[in-house]
Design a protein around this motif. Structure first.
Motif, mmCIF file in Angstrom:
data_model
loop_
_atom_site.group_PDB
_atom_site.id
_atom_site.type_symbol
_atom_site.label_atom_id
_atom_site.label_comp_id
_atom_site.label_asym_id
_atom_site.label_seq_id
_atom_site.Cartn_x
_atom_site.Cartn_y
_atom_site.Cartn_z
ATOM 1 N N ILE A 1 6.512 141.537 22.197
ATOM 2 C CA ILE A 1 7.737 141.957 21.535
ATOM 3 C C ILE A 1 7.572 142.117 20.027
ATOM 4 C CG2 ILE A 1 8.749 139.704 20.990
ATOM 5 C CD1 ILE A 1 11.412 140.706 21.920
ATOM 6 N N ALA A 2 6.424 141.728 19.482
ATOM 7 C CA ALA A 2 6.221 141.754 18.030
ATOM 8 C C ALA A 2 6.504 143.127 17.406
ATOM 9 C CB ALA A 2 4.812 141.282 17.689
ATOM 10 N N TYR B 1 5.062 141.838 33.412
ATOM 11 C CA TYR B 1 4.507 140.551 33.008
ATOM 12 C C TYR B 1 4.325 139.670 34.248
ATOM 13 C CZ TYR B 1 4.575 135.740 31.191
ATOM 14 O OH TYR B 1 4.295 134.424 30.932
ATOM 15 N N GLY B 2 3.271 138.897 34.233
ATOM 16 C CA GLY B 2 3.021 137.950 35.311
ATOM 17 C C GLY B 2 2.626 136.598 34.768
ATOM 18 N N ALA B 3 3.472 135.599 34.965
ATOM 19 C CA ALA B 3 3.132 134.238 34.546
ATOM 20 C C ALA B 3 2.047 133.673 35.460
ATOM 21 C CB ALA B 3 4.373 133.357 34.582
ATOM 22 N N LYS B 4 1.359 132.649 34.999
ATOM 23 C CA LYS B 4 0.281 132.063 35.789
ATOM 24 C C LYS B 4 0.780 131.477 37.111
ATOM 25 C CE LYS B 4 -2.697 130.921 31.844
ATOM 26 N NZ LYS B 4 -3.382 129.833 31.091
ATOM 27 N N THR B 5 2.026 131.017 37.112
ATOM 28 C CA THR B 5 2.561 130.402 38.332
ATOM 29 C C THR B 5 3.165 131.434 39.279
ATOM 30 O OG1 THR B 5 4.671 130.006 37.194
ATOM 31 C CG2 THR B 5 3.030 128.226 37.157
ATOM 32 N N ASN C 1 7.105 132.638 25.437
ATOM 33 C CA ASN C 1 5.786 132.043 25.260
ATOM 34 C C ASN C 1 4.961 132.960 24.365
ATOM 35 O OD1 ASN C 1 4.607 134.134 26.922
ATOM 36 N ND2 ASN C 1 5.354 133.007 28.709
ATOM 37 N N GLU C 2 3.731 132.589 24.089
ATOM 38 C CA GLU C 2 2.910 133.354 23.151
ATOM 39 C C GLU C 2 2.650 134.772 23.648
ATOM 40 O OE1 GLU C 2 -0.633 131.238 22.280
ATOM 41 O OE2 GLU C 2 0.383 129.549 21.300
ATOM 42 N N VAL C 3 2.440 134.937 24.939
ATOM 43 C CA VAL C 3 2.181 136.270 25.486
ATOM 44 C C VAL C 3 3.380 137.177 25.281
ATOM 45 C CG1 VAL C 3 1.655 137.578 27.577
ATOM 46 C CG2 VAL C 3 0.540 135.368 27.166
#
Length: 260
Positions: free
Chosen positions: A85-86, A111-115, A78-80
């Motif tokens: 990783i850029a 990392y923590g996804a919204k869900t 996803n974008e985050v």
């Protein structure tokens, strides 16, 4: 299931998911049942759940966290994650331009996804080659070298997936019945057939060139042969041709699999 010594891949269950449902439907419940059964037999065994991004669901990961089951599961980008990783991707690109060789770099992020109910460790693979950029993400509870976790544990699922595809040669894809239960029963029969052939391959043909042969090859070589069946009153005799080139292998497999 994989054994550390023999690397045996054993089919544990076969479940047919309705095509209009989530790809991970009931996977958490099935995992719970399998873990309970394995731990009943081997209470101290370490269990690692491994799967592609289709099985990356909060319910499954949270259950693993609560019950001492480690996991290495693919994570959709996803974008985050792409922003994280850029810099690593840029390094891989520069190294590829400098050397002309494919570059593969690894990094770790929290990392923590919204869900998700908590933040987890994510491993990122940044790869650049003549074909361009290639990135992958994996969420894991394991600690250690990110490259080793990705390459030695996560990527090893390829052999498991090959065995799943192998069941296609035993007609597991024939799910054309009008009712779900009929199709599930067909899948179970195919799973039984695969389990039988896996035993023939692993036990009956140990030490031969067929120990890693696919089920389709074994069916062709050991079943699709001319024979005479003599069905007596008390004895059933299977008479193979004397010129059968694999008769020694056939006799070996029969002897090893015969009940004592």
């Amino acid at each position: 299931m994989e054994g550390d010594e023999c690397r045996t891949l054993t089919l544990l269950t076969a479940y047919l998911r309705p095509s209009d449902r989530d790809a991970a439907l009931h996977s958490a419940a099935i995992l719970k049942l399998l873990v309970a059964r394995v731990r009943r037999q081997w209470p101290q065994v370490r269990i690692i759940f491994r799967g592609d991004s289709g099985f990356c669901r909060e319910r499954t990961l949270a259950w693993c966290d609560r019950n001492g089951v480690d996991y290495v599961v693919g994570l959709a980008r996803n974008e985050v994650l792409l922003r994280e990783i850029a810099p690593l991707m840029e390094r891989a690109r520069q190294e590829h331009e400098k050397t002309g060789q494919k570059q593969r770099l690894f990094g770790g992020y929290i990392y923590g996804a919204k869900t998700w109910t908590l933040k987890r460790h994510v491993i990122a693979k940044a790869e650049h080659s003549d074909k361009g950029a290639n990135h992958r993400f994996v969420v894991t509870s394991l600690e250690g070298n990110e490259q080793d976790i990705y390459q030695k544990i996560y990527c090893a699922r390829g052999e498991m997936e090959n065995r799943i595809k192998e069941q296609m040669t035993l007609f597991s894809e024939r799910t054309s019945a009008g009712h779900w239960w009929a199709n599930q029963w067909r899948l179970i029969l195919s799973a039984y057939a695969y389990t039988l052939w896996e035993c023939v391959r692993r036990i009956g043909l140990e030490g031969t060139k067929f120990v890693r042969a696919q089920c389709a090859t074994l069916r062709l070589k050991f079943l699709k042969i001319g024979a005479v069946i003599d069905n007596g009153v008390r004895v059933l005799r299977l008479q193979l041709p004397s010129a059968f080139p694999l008769k020694d292998h056939f006799v070996q497999a029969l002897a090893r699999l015969r009940p004592t």
